[in-house]
Design an enzyme around this catalytic site. Sequence first.
Site, PDB file in Angstrom:
ATOM      1  N   GLU A  11       0.790  -1.227   0.000  1.00 17.56           N
ATOM      2  CA  GLU A  11       0.000   0.000   0.000  1.00 17.56           C
ATOM      3  C   GLU A  11       0.824   1.280   0.000  1.00 17.56           C
ATOM      4  O   GLU A  11       0.365   2.318  -0.435  1.00 17.56           O
ATOM      5  CB  GLU A  11      -0.899  -0.002   1.238  1.00 17.56           C
ATOM      6  CG  GLU A  11      -1.927   1.081   1.223  1.00 17.56           C
ATOM      7  CD  GLU A  11      -2.647   1.155   2.554  1.00 17.56           C
ATOM      8  OE1 GLU A  11      -3.424   2.074   2.730  1.00 17.56           O
ATOM      9  OE2 GLU A  11      -2.399   0.286   3.411  1.00 17.56           O
ATOM     10  N   LEU A 115      -8.583   5.673   7.890  1.00 13.55           N
ATOM     11  CA  LEU A 115      -8.968   4.260   7.872  1.00 13.55           C
ATOM     12  C   LEU A 115      -9.573   3.835   6.538  1.00 13.55           C
ATOM     13  O   LEU A 115     -10.379   4.558   5.972  1.00 13.55           O
ATOM     14  CB  LEU A 115     -10.038   4.124   8.954  1.00 13.55           C
ATOM     15  CG  LEU A 115     -10.444   2.780   9.480  1.00 13.55           C
ATOM     16  CD1 LEU A 115      -9.366   2.299  10.446  1.00 13.55           C
ATOM     17  CD2 LEU A 115     -11.762   2.921  10.229  1.00 13.55           C
ATOM     18  N   HIS A 116      -9.201   2.667   6.038  1.00 12.23           N
ATOM     19  CA  HIS A 116      -9.843   2.172   4.810  1.00 12.23           C
ATOM     20  C   HIS A 116      -9.674   0.668   4.658  1.00 12.23           C
ATOM     21  O   HIS A 116      -8.640   0.114   4.997  1.00 12.23           O
ATOM     22  CB  HIS A 116      -9.277   2.889   3.581  1.00 12.23           C
ATOM     23  CG  HIS A 116      -7.783   2.824   3.484  1.00 12.23           C
ATOM     24  ND1 HIS A 116      -6.960   3.648   4.228  1.00 12.23           N
ATOM     25  CD2 HIS A 116      -6.962   2.029   2.760  1.00 12.23           C
ATOM     26  CE1 HIS A 116      -5.704   3.359   3.962  1.00 12.23           C
ATOM     27  NE2 HIS A 116      -5.667   2.377   3.075  1.00 12.23           N
ATOM     28  N   PHE A 117     -10.700   0.047   4.153  1.00 11.72           N
ATOM     29  CA  PHE A 117     -10.661  -1.370   3.818  1.00 11.72           C
ATOM     30  C   PHE A 117     -10.135  -1.544   2.408  1.00 11.72           C
ATOM     31  O   PHE A 117     -10.453  -0.745   1.531  1.00 11.72           O
ATOM     32  CB  PHE A 117     -12.072  -1.984   3.853  1.00 11.72           C
ATOM     33  CG  PHE A 117     -12.528  -2.399   5.218  1.00 11.72           C
ATOM     34  CD1 PHE A 117     -12.203  -3.654   5.708  1.00 11.72           C
ATOM     35  CD2 PHE A 117     -13.279  -1.536   5.999  1.00 11.72           C
ATOM     36  CE1 PHE A 117     -12.635  -4.047   6.966  1.00 11.72           C
ATOM     37  CE2 PHE A 117     -13.708  -1.924   7.263  1.00 11.72           C
ATOM     38  CZ  PHE A 117     -13.388  -3.180   7.742  1.00 11.72           C
TER      39      PHE A 117
END
Length: 161
Positions: A11, A115-117
Amino acid sequence: METMWAPWRMEYILADKQNGCVFCDALEKNDDLTLYRGQDTMVMMNKFPYINGHLLVAPLNHLSRLDQLSRHEMGELLATVERSVDILKQVMNPDGYNVGLNLGKVAGAGVEEHLHFHIVPRWFGDTNALTVLAEVRVIPEHIKATYHNLKPHFDTLDLKN
Ligand SMILES: [Zn+2]
């Protein structure tokens, strides 16, 4: 020994040469990779995926920890993840998915402040193709094409139904 493969651990690339928050920036500028903007959540395509169809699902609020989310936001976030998987199923028909959350830099978070999925569609045999993709990355045209295939489904997404 089999290596567990988690593509979202790459990421950091997402944050490459970015100032500020990619999610808040995308919301502000109506970024062309944003697929969905609901009342509490958003979905965007990963700009630098190792596999096409890699989606990011985030709350609209710039929050870094799960315990900062309201119960309502938590519910909407998971509902958005569920619907996104459903849309990927319809459009790209994957054999499976990796769905994950990186909390903190040590866990691989490239954008740890928001925040992230991650949702990564997987196909049987895709790990071979990925060795190649890791070199060249998914070319932007493919991301655009996928975006246009997914967008109509997100345009009609209603979390209430
Ligand atoms: Zn943010």
